[in-house]
Design an enzyme around this catalytic site. Sequence first.
Site, PDB file in Angstrom:
ATOM      1  N   CYS A 164      35.511  46.276 -12.950  1.00  0.00           N
ATOM      2  CA  CYS A 164      35.585  45.300 -11.860  1.00  0.00           C
ATOM      3  C   CYS A 164      34.502  45.546 -10.822  1.00  0.00           C
ATOM      4  O   CYS A 164      34.046  44.613 -10.151  1.00  0.00           O
ATOM      5  CB  CYS A 164      36.966  45.325 -11.209  1.00  0.00           C
ATOM      6  SG  CYS A 164      37.502  46.958 -10.655  1.00  0.00           S
ATOM      7  N   HIS A 219      40.979  48.514  -7.164  1.00  0.00           N
ATOM      8  CA  HIS A 219      40.444  47.341  -7.860  1.00  0.00           C
ATOM      9  C   HIS A 219      39.495  46.597  -6.925  1.00  0.00           C
ATOM     10  O   HIS A 219      39.755  46.469  -5.722  1.00  0.00           O
ATOM     11  CB  HIS A 219      41.591  46.427  -8.291  1.00  0.00           C
ATOM     12  CG  HIS A 219      41.147  45.203  -9.025  1.00  0.00           C
ATOM     13  ND1 HIS A 219      40.470  45.253 -10.224  1.00  0.00           N
ATOM     14  CD2 HIS A 219      41.279  43.874  -8.720  1.00  0.00           C
ATOM     15  CE1 HIS A 219      40.213  44.025 -10.639  1.00  0.00           C
ATOM     16  NE2 HIS A 219      40.687  43.172  -9.744  1.00  0.00           N
TER      17      HIS A 219
END
Length: 496
Positions: free
Chosen positions: A167, A450
């Site tokens: 990510c 994340h």
Amino acid sequence: MSETGCRHYQSYVKEHSYDTFRVIDAYFAACVNRDARERKAIHCNCFECGSYGIQLYACLHCIYFGCRGAHITSHLRSKKHNVALELSHGTLYCYACRDFIYDARSREYALINRKLEAKDLQKSIGWVPWVPTTKETNLLLANARRRLVRPNQTIGLRGLLNLGATCFMNCIVQALVHTPLLSDYFMSDRHDCGSKSSHKCLVCEVSRLFQEFYSGSRSPLSLHRLLHLIWNHAKHLAGYEQQDAHEFFIATLDVLHRHCVKAKAEHESKSNSSGSGSGTNSSNSSSSHCYGQCNCIIDQIFTGMLQSDVVCQACNGVSTTYDPFWDISLDLGETTTHGGVTPKTLIDCLERYTRAEHLGSAAKIKCSTCKSYQESTKQFSLRTLPSVVSFHLKRFEHSALIDRKISSFIQFPVEFDMTPFMSEKKNAYGDFRFSLYAVVNHVGTIDTGHYTAYVRHQKDTWVKCDDHVITMASLKQVLDSEGYLLFYHKNVLEYE
């Protein structure tokens, strides 16, 4: 599409021939001799407001000069005239089509006039008309109607597959793809690798990605080739564990910069090999980040200059150094001075970054003026700013005692002026206003988390990019986000 590209101009030529175009282009656009230059200087101004300079148009149906916008448009509309000549570059404009138009015969006459101008000024011709290739002609014939990208269209938006804790890469790619100048560069196919192993060139891969993003497809993309290239050229990022998005951003710029320089060196080497035989060896320069010496697209967009002033407390002598930068890293922790205040806004962070710092008795340096070791102050300021300024909010703190993430909210603006942080505030030339276009966020702790990104898709449209999922977002959502990397684009670009 007809040979002229415009049926209105075709009708005009049948009625008036090319005589008026040839005269106006020769005396008010190309200026083929001294008499023409004097005539343009005296008579070439808007008949309505009297303004001179660039963006003046001459109506080819009658004797009328008007500036771009209301005056020339009003004249063409009221007189029912269609064709005008833009006098700075000699381009034809059709009011009925609301567009600039191409005509092969007119370009031939224009080139003759430019050659006469160059001969009169005793200089080489610096203007060459565009002549479409067979491929370009076929593309124009197949796409005669203009295609408009409307605000509700999603072209340029693609989700990115998470290949296993990637990510950090996905959000940086989204920010780069939505960088306007970078998009213009790659979408105009400006990169010419010249390498036999283009599959190893990161610039070629990024160019391919831009084409994929704007192909019109909506299916998520896999960045496995990009990831492999980064691993090969930035070994510290190799592996499937989570990486830092800021570190990946800087590494990507560095590899792109090196590959751009390498491609240019290979072109020069090929051209030199047919001459004296002394090729250009740029192996050293390709790995260096030399401000002012490199004009690759990365340095043109992202490179600024930081000024550091060290002032001797004994004699007030100033020692100034300059360093290039690709981003500005800003501390978020408490200061040891000013009552241990923590910053609340991006402006607070910049004010602290550019505030004079007393180095103390333990960090005495030898003054070049008084030739003795003295206490001093050190102050950063921004000598020059790039077209894109990226701010790195240092949320991950590593020390001997503790590793932690600083999750405090930092307010950042949609637009702001960087003039107060320039080295020469009073004499600063130019417009230093910047607009936000991308924000990278990190959710989680220092050990796990994340990354997501907000990017500006159209002028007033924002989207959230969460790997393969793309959703609409409001400006409030963007400004309320935590913020880890902030990307700002300069509002007004100066061209040399």
